[in-house]
Design a protein around this motif. Sequence first.
Motif, PDB file in Angstrom:
ATOM      1  N   ASP A  93       0.815  -1.297  -0.212  1.00  0.00           N
ATOM      2  CA  ASP A  93      -0.028   0.102   0.092  1.00  0.00           C
ATOM      3  C   ASP A  93       0.868   1.242   0.140  1.00  0.00           C
ATOM      4  OD1 ASP A  93      -2.511  -1.452  -0.062  1.00  0.00           O
ATOM      5  OD2 ASP A  93      -3.006  -1.270   1.869  1.00  0.00           O
ATOM      6  N   LEU A  94       2.106   1.323   0.251  1.00  0.00           N
ATOM      7  CA  LEU A  94       2.914   2.263   0.284  1.00  0.00           C
ATOM      8  C   LEU A  94       3.624   2.508  -1.128  1.00  0.00           C
ATOM      9  CD1 LEU A  94       4.951   1.888   3.442  1.00  0.00           C
ATOM     10  CD2 LEU A  94       2.995   3.246   2.877  1.00  0.00           C
ATOM     11  N   LEU A  95       3.172   1.855  -1.896  1.00  0.00           N
ATOM     12  CA  LEU A  95       3.538   2.075  -3.484  1.00  0.00           C
ATOM     13  C   LEU A  95       2.991   3.289  -4.134  1.00  0.00           C
ATOM     14  CD1 LEU A  95       3.360  -1.542  -5.241  1.00  0.00           C
ATOM     15  CD2 LEU A  95       5.283  -0.347  -4.697  1.00  0.00           C
ATOM     16  N   PRO A  96       3.771   4.102  -4.783  1.00  0.00           N
ATOM     17  CA  PRO A  96       3.052   5.545  -5.064  1.00  0.00           C
ATOM     18  C   PRO A  96       1.816   5.425  -5.604  1.00  0.00           C
ATOM     19  CG  PRO A  96       5.581   5.427  -5.685  1.00  0.00           C
ATOM     20  CD  PRO A  96       5.085   3.997  -5.178  1.00  0.00           C
ATOM     21  N   GLY A  97       1.001   6.259  -5.266  1.00  0.00           N
ATOM     22  CA  GLY A  97      -0.398   6.368  -5.722  1.00  0.00           C
ATOM     23  C   GLY A  97      -1.569   5.531  -5.180  1.00  0.00           C
ATOM     24  N   ARG A  98      -1.018   4.609  -4.449  1.00  0.00           N
ATOM     25  CA  ARG A  98      -1.945   3.539  -3.762  1.00  0.00           C
ATOM     26  C   ARG A  98      -2.580   4.294  -2.392  1.00  0.00           C
ATOM     27  NH1 ARG A  98      -2.118  -2.077  -5.360  1.00  0.00           N
ATOM     28  NH2 ARG A  98      -2.710  -2.709  -3.326  1.00  0.00           N
TER      29      ARG A  98
END
Length: 423
Positions: free
Chosen positions: A109-114
């Motif tokens: 969930d820390l991937l950019p945009g999530r």
Amino acid sequence: MSLDATEVVVVGAGLAGLACALDLTAAGRDVLLVEAAEEVGGRMRTDVVRGFRLDRGFQVFNTSYPQVKRRLDLRALRLHPFTAGFLTAGARGSHRVVDPTRHPGRSRDLLPGRLMPLRDLAALGLLGACDAVLPAGVLKRLPETSTARALRAAGVSRRTLDTLLAPFLAGIFLEEELETSSRMFHLVWRSLVRGSLCLPRDGIGAVPRQLADRLPEGRLLLGAPVDRVTADGVALADGSVLRAGAVVVATGMARAARLLPGLPVPAGRAVTTFYHAAPAAPLREPTLVVDADRHLLNTVVLSEVVPGCSPDGRALVSTSVLGTDADEEAARTRAGELYGADTSRWRLLADYRIADALPAGPAPLALSRTTRFAPGRYVCGDHRATASVQGALASGARAAREVSADLDRARLARPAVRGGAGR
């Protein structure tokens, strides 16, 4: 009844009082620690209710504090860690916010945009790195503002602040507007990055008990509430008088203000914690769940953190709400919504409504204040430093230093008595 005089009486066997008494004892002082309750700990106490171990309000223990490292045998506490992060749940669904260096496989969930844009991730990453690396003394001298303004100035977007960080930090500072001093925030953020949040196997009360076990025999008086501070010591509620050259008031801030009229104390932050026994764990992991919509502060399945806190296989669930007028049914229902669980068979074990759970710390905030109140009279506690275990212990240590210094000065100032006649 008047008891034998002692050099120093310390009133209150919470963390500050224990630290003060231990340091004074180590310095060779004659000390008596007096506590109104039948056990030590103050706000850090653990009750057993129907076999469940319940801390007096939801608490966590941070291993990174310097005073903790110096004073406590962490191995003996048998600490059980929480997940390094939290789950945020609400109208927009649930998301996992974890430290990717400790839980790399659970940080999707820390991937950019999530969960937040790349800019916010970069801002928080830089903030965490700086707070972890910079000496605490540097953080204490940074320009001061509110936590909310500091986060915005660091590059965190308003949306990430409102929907993610503010709900999480509200559970730490016990206030929703993030008006707490930015200096306090940086110290807290540093402790979160550098340490682990845990609970002792036997509950948070094991922490003050370990300190109390190091006091000399006969130097701790339990079940002895102090009625007032007198000119030559303290008077107990039963009429007894304890005479002392110095008195240190190490109680909660409201009680301290009553014992030392004229003592300025900050406002208190209030919280209610409900403990429920559930037939099964609504979340099978030791992770704090934060309410993104702010109906609750947070909820956690404590039996997933410390399995032994439940006596019979049922889950122990802690749910905390701001203020002391929280409704149990509403809190339980909302917790069920966050977990996605049926709470109709949850049974209330206890609720703790704590008016002064933390001292408020808006800017400008003095991170450490003298413990001297009047000649021979001192006051210590987290309300004289930072609102934390570190602050309470450090304030107790400062009180011990100032008491010893003043007693030494008084001794040196006494005129020498010459012996011999006819000279």
